[in-house]
Scaffold this motif. Structure first.
Motif, PDB file in Angstrom:
ATOM      1  N   CYS A   1       0.840  -1.197   0.000  1.00 22.17           N
ATOM      2  CA  CYS A   1       0.000   0.000   0.000  1.00 22.17           C
ATOM      3  C   CYS A   1       0.875   1.246   0.000  1.00 22.17           C
ATOM      4  O   CYS A   1       1.804   1.369   0.795  1.00 22.17           O
ATOM      5  CB  CYS A   1      -0.911   0.000   1.226  1.00 22.17           C
ATOM      6  SG  CYS A   1      -1.944   1.477   1.355  1.00 22.17           S
ATOM      7  N   VAL A   2       0.567   2.178  -0.891  1.00 16.32           N
ATOM      8  CA  VAL A   2       1.306   3.431  -0.980  1.00 16.32           C
ATOM      9  C   VAL A   2       0.435   4.614  -0.555  1.00 16.32           C
ATOM     10  O   VAL A   2       0.923   5.616  -0.070  1.00 16.32           O
ATOM     11  CB  VAL A   2       1.849   3.653  -2.413  1.00 16.32           C
ATOM     12  CG1 VAL A   2       2.595   4.967  -2.519  1.00 16.32           C
ATOM     13  CG2 VAL A   2       2.754   2.503  -2.816  1.00 16.32           C
ATOM     14  N   SER A   3      -0.865   4.507  -0.714  1.00 16.50           N
ATOM     15  CA  SER A   3      -1.783   5.603  -0.403  1.00 16.50           C
ATOM     16  C   SER A   3      -1.669   6.014   1.058  1.00 16.50           C
ATOM     17  O   SER A   3      -1.560   5.168   1.946  1.00 16.50           O
ATOM     18  CB  SER A   3      -3.220   5.172  -0.709  1.00 16.50           C
ATOM     19  OG  SER A   3      -4.131   6.197  -0.404  1.00 16.50           O
ATOM     20  N   ASN A   4      -1.697   7.303   1.324  1.00 17.22           N
ATOM     21  CA  ASN A   4      -1.537   7.816   2.687  1.00 17.22           C
ATOM     22  C   ASN A   4      -2.875   8.070   3.377  1.00 17.22           C
ATOM     23  O   ASN A   4      -3.856   8.376   2.724  1.00 17.22           O
ATOM     24  CB  ASN A   4      -0.729   9.114   2.659  1.00 17.22           C
ATOM     25  CG  ASN A   4       0.752   8.856   2.475  1.00 17.22           C
ATOM     26  OD1 ASN A   4       1.291   7.928   3.058  1.00 17.22           O
ATOM     27  ND2 ASN A   4       1.386   9.655   1.652  1.00 17.22           N
ATOM     28  N   PRO A   5      -2.902   7.969   4.729  1.00 12.50           N
ATOM     29  CA  PRO A   5      -1.795   7.479   5.566  1.00 12.50           C
ATOM     30  C   PRO A   5      -1.620   5.971   5.363  1.00 12.50           C
ATOM     31  O   PRO A   5      -2.561   5.203   5.583  1.00 12.50           O
ATOM     32  CB  PRO A   5      -2.235   7.810   6.982  1.00 12.50           C
ATOM     33  CG  PRO A   5      -3.738   7.859   6.912  1.00 12.50           C
ATOM     34  CD  PRO A   5      -4.078   8.338   5.539  1.00 12.50           C
ATOM     35  N   SER A   6      -0.439   5.600   4.927  1.00 10.38           N
ATOM     36  CA  SER A   6      -0.213   4.237   4.443  1.00 10.38           C
ATOM     37  C   SER A   6      -0.492   3.171   5.501  1.00 10.38           C
ATOM     38  O   SER A   6      -0.919   2.057   5.171  1.00 10.38           O
ATOM     39  CB  SER A   6       1.213   4.101   3.916  1.00 10.38           C
ATOM     40  OG  SER A   6       2.160   4.328   4.946  1.00 10.38           O
ATOM     41  N   ASP A   7      -0.267   3.485   6.776  1.00 12.72           N
ATOM     42  CA  ASP A   7      -0.523   2.510   7.833  1.00 12.72           C
ATOM     43  C   ASP A   7      -2.003   2.126   7.866  1.00 12.72           C
ATOM     44  O   ASP A   7      -2.364   0.946   7.846  1.00 12.72           O
ATOM     45  CB  ASP A   7      -0.133   3.071   9.208  1.00 12.72           C
ATOM     46  CG  ASP A   7       1.124   3.906   9.165  1.00 12.72           C
ATOM     47  OD1 ASP A   7       1.002   5.128   9.344  1.00 12.72           O
ATOM     48  OD2 ASP A   7       2.193   3.338   8.937  1.00 12.72           O
ATOM     49  N   LEU A   8      -2.847   3.136   7.909  1.00 10.15           N
ATOM     50  CA  LEU A   8      -4.287   2.888   8.037  1.00 10.15           C
ATOM     51  C   LEU A   8      -4.888   2.364   6.745  1.00 10.15           C
ATOM     52  O   LEU A   8      -5.788   1.509   6.772  1.00 10.15           O
ATOM     53  CB  LEU A   8      -4.993   4.176   8.467  1.00 10.15           C
ATOM     54  CG  LEU A   8      -4.859   4.574   9.949  1.00 10.15           C
ATOM     55  CD1 LEU A   8      -5.307   3.433  10.862  1.00 10.15           C
ATOM     56  CD2 LEU A   8      -3.467   5.002  10.308  1.00 10.15           C
ATOM     57  N   MET A   9      -4.410   2.847   5.617  1.00  6.70           N
ATOM     58  CA  MET A   9      -4.915   2.318   4.357  1.00  6.70           C
ATOM     59  C   MET A   9      -4.496   0.858   4.193  1.00  6.70           C
ATOM     60  O   MET A   9      -5.229   0.039   3.658  1.00  6.70           O
ATOM     61  CB  MET A   9      -4.400   3.151   3.185  1.00  6.70           C
ATOM     62  CG  MET A   9      -4.877   4.612   3.186  1.00  6.70           C
ATOM     63  SD  MET A   9      -6.670   4.843   3.254  1.00  6.70           S
ATOM     64  CE  MET A   9      -6.885   5.361   4.980  1.00  6.70           C
ATOM     65  N   GLY A  10      -3.311   0.521   4.694  1.00  2.00           N
ATOM     66  CA  GLY A  10      -2.870  -0.867   4.676  1.00  2.00           C
ATOM     67  C   GLY A  10      -3.759  -1.747   5.537  1.00  2.00           C
ATOM     68  O   GLY A  10      -4.083  -2.885   5.169  1.00  2.00           O
ATOM     69  N   LEU A  11      -4.162  -1.233   6.696  1.00  7.83           N
ATOM     70  CA  LEU A  11      -5.047  -1.989   7.578  1.00  7.83           C
ATOM     71  C   LEU A  11      -6.403  -2.212   6.911  1.00  7.83           C
ATOM     72  O   LEU A  11      -6.976  -3.302   6.983  1.00  7.83           O
ATOM     73  CB  LEU A  11      -5.221  -1.250   8.903  1.00  7.83           C
ATOM     74  CG  LEU A  11      -6.100  -1.948   9.945  1.00  7.83           C
ATOM     75  CD1 LEU A  11      -5.573  -3.340  10.282  1.00  7.83           C
ATOM     76  CD2 LEU A  11      -6.221  -1.092  11.210  1.00  7.83           C
ATOM     77  N   ILE A  12      -6.927  -1.191   6.243  1.00  2.00           N
ATOM     78  CA  ILE A  12      -8.193  -1.333   5.515  1.00  2.00           C
ATOM     79  C   ILE A  12      -8.067  -2.408   4.438  1.00  2.00           C
ATOM     80  O   ILE A  12      -8.935  -3.273   4.291  1.00  2.00           O
ATOM     81  CB  ILE A  12      -8.614   0.016   4.883  1.00  2.00           C
ATOM     82  CG1 ILE A  12      -9.048   0.998   5.974  1.00  2.00           C
ATOM     83  CG2 ILE A  12      -9.755  -0.190   3.898  1.00  2.00           C
ATOM     84  CD1 ILE A  12      -9.397   2.387   5.454  1.00  2.00           C
ATOM     85  N   LEU A  13      -6.971  -2.350   3.669  1.00  2.00           N
ATOM     86  CA  LEU A  13      -6.757  -3.360   2.630  1.00  2.00           C
ATOM     87  C   LEU A  13      -6.712  -4.761   3.224  1.00  2.00           C
ATOM     88  O   LEU A  13      -7.302  -5.703   2.687  1.00  2.00           O
ATOM     89  CB  LEU A  13      -5.457  -3.072   1.880  1.00  2.00           C
ATOM     90  CG  LEU A  13      -5.450  -1.912   0.886  1.00  2.00           C
ATOM     91  CD1 LEU A  13      -4.039  -1.705   0.339  1.00  2.00           C
ATOM     92  CD2 LEU A  13      -6.413  -2.176  -0.258  1.00  2.00           C
TER      93      LEU A  13
END
Length: 239
Positions: free
Chosen positions: A27-39
């Motif tokens: 995941c690159v989209s910011n905030p990357s931590d939270l977008m990664g968690l959503i993914l």
């Protein structure tokens, strides 16, 4: 954050439809931590297969020291920026070693440490102001290395991935990791007291944003998805 969240949900659900064919996701989209968690939550993938780009923060920390001390990055070890990918990120000042010496032994005083931390935390904003756009070239190189990492060529710069422990429950942030042929795995980390304070602040920032996403409906409560992830989680030792 809330403007990017709908796209992360949609992307996660699209990945879920072809889950068996997906080896790993960065995941690159910011905030990357939270977008990664959503993914991760919406895709149903295993935690080691979903990671976010946070290695640029560590790269900026290393480049700052390289420039100030006149040394190559190859002469550095344990120069890490951990936690969140925002202004609360935690450069590990005490852990860092250059030619085997600590920053204090190299003559970097508290005032210069403060300047280094400020430089690392706000480097992305500075680049944006300078160029008028994000520095997409740097993320592209790191993402490629993360996607192509194998047992023979692992990616060992700290990376954000799912984490659950007593200190940081049901979260997604940057800690020492190794990406190899089977995905992204946690490594243990030993912190000094002030580093742990900084790391706690970084994960508190992630938790605050996670709660906003839950309240906005983009993430379910952890009780709705924790059972799947608990079967696959890797606990990192915080000392």
């Amino acid at each position: 954050m809330l403007s990017n969240a709908p796209f992360a949900v949609e992307c996660g659900r699209a990945i879920a439809s072809v889950r068996s064919k997906v080896e790993r996701v960065v995941c690159v989209s910011n905030p990357s931590d939270l977008m990664g968690l959503i993914l991760l939550v919406h895709s149903g993938l295993e935690p080691e297969r979903v990671m976010s780009l946070s290695s640029l923060d560590t790269e900026r920390f290393r480049r700052s020291l390289s420039r100030r001390l006149g040394v190559s990055m190859a002469e550095m070890s344990q120069v890490f920026t951990l936690g969140s990918h925002d202004g609360a990120m935690a450069p590990m000042l005490d852990m860092a070693r250059v030619k085997g010496a600590s920053l204090g032994q190299l003559g970097i005083d508290p005032e210069e440490e403060t300047e280094i931390v400020r430089e690392v935390k706000y480097a992305g904003i500075s680049i944006y102001k300078l160029r008028g756009q994000t520095a997409y070239q740097s993320p592209a190189v790191h993402v490629l290395r993360m996607l192509m990492a194998t047992d023979d060529m692992p990616f060992v710069i700290p990376t954000a991935r799912y984490h659950h422990s007593q200190c940081y429950p049901y979260t997604f942030g940057s800690l020492p990791t190794c990406i190899d042929s089977s995905g992204c795995h946690h490594l243990s980390v030993e912190c000094t007291e002030r580093e742990l304070v900084a790391l706690n602040g970084a994960f508190a920032s992630i938790e605050n944003m996670k709660q906003q996403l839950i309240e906005a409906g983009y993430l379910p409560e952890p009780c709705e998805w924790q059972s799947h992830l608990q079967q696959r989680e890797e606990l990192v030792e915080l000392i």
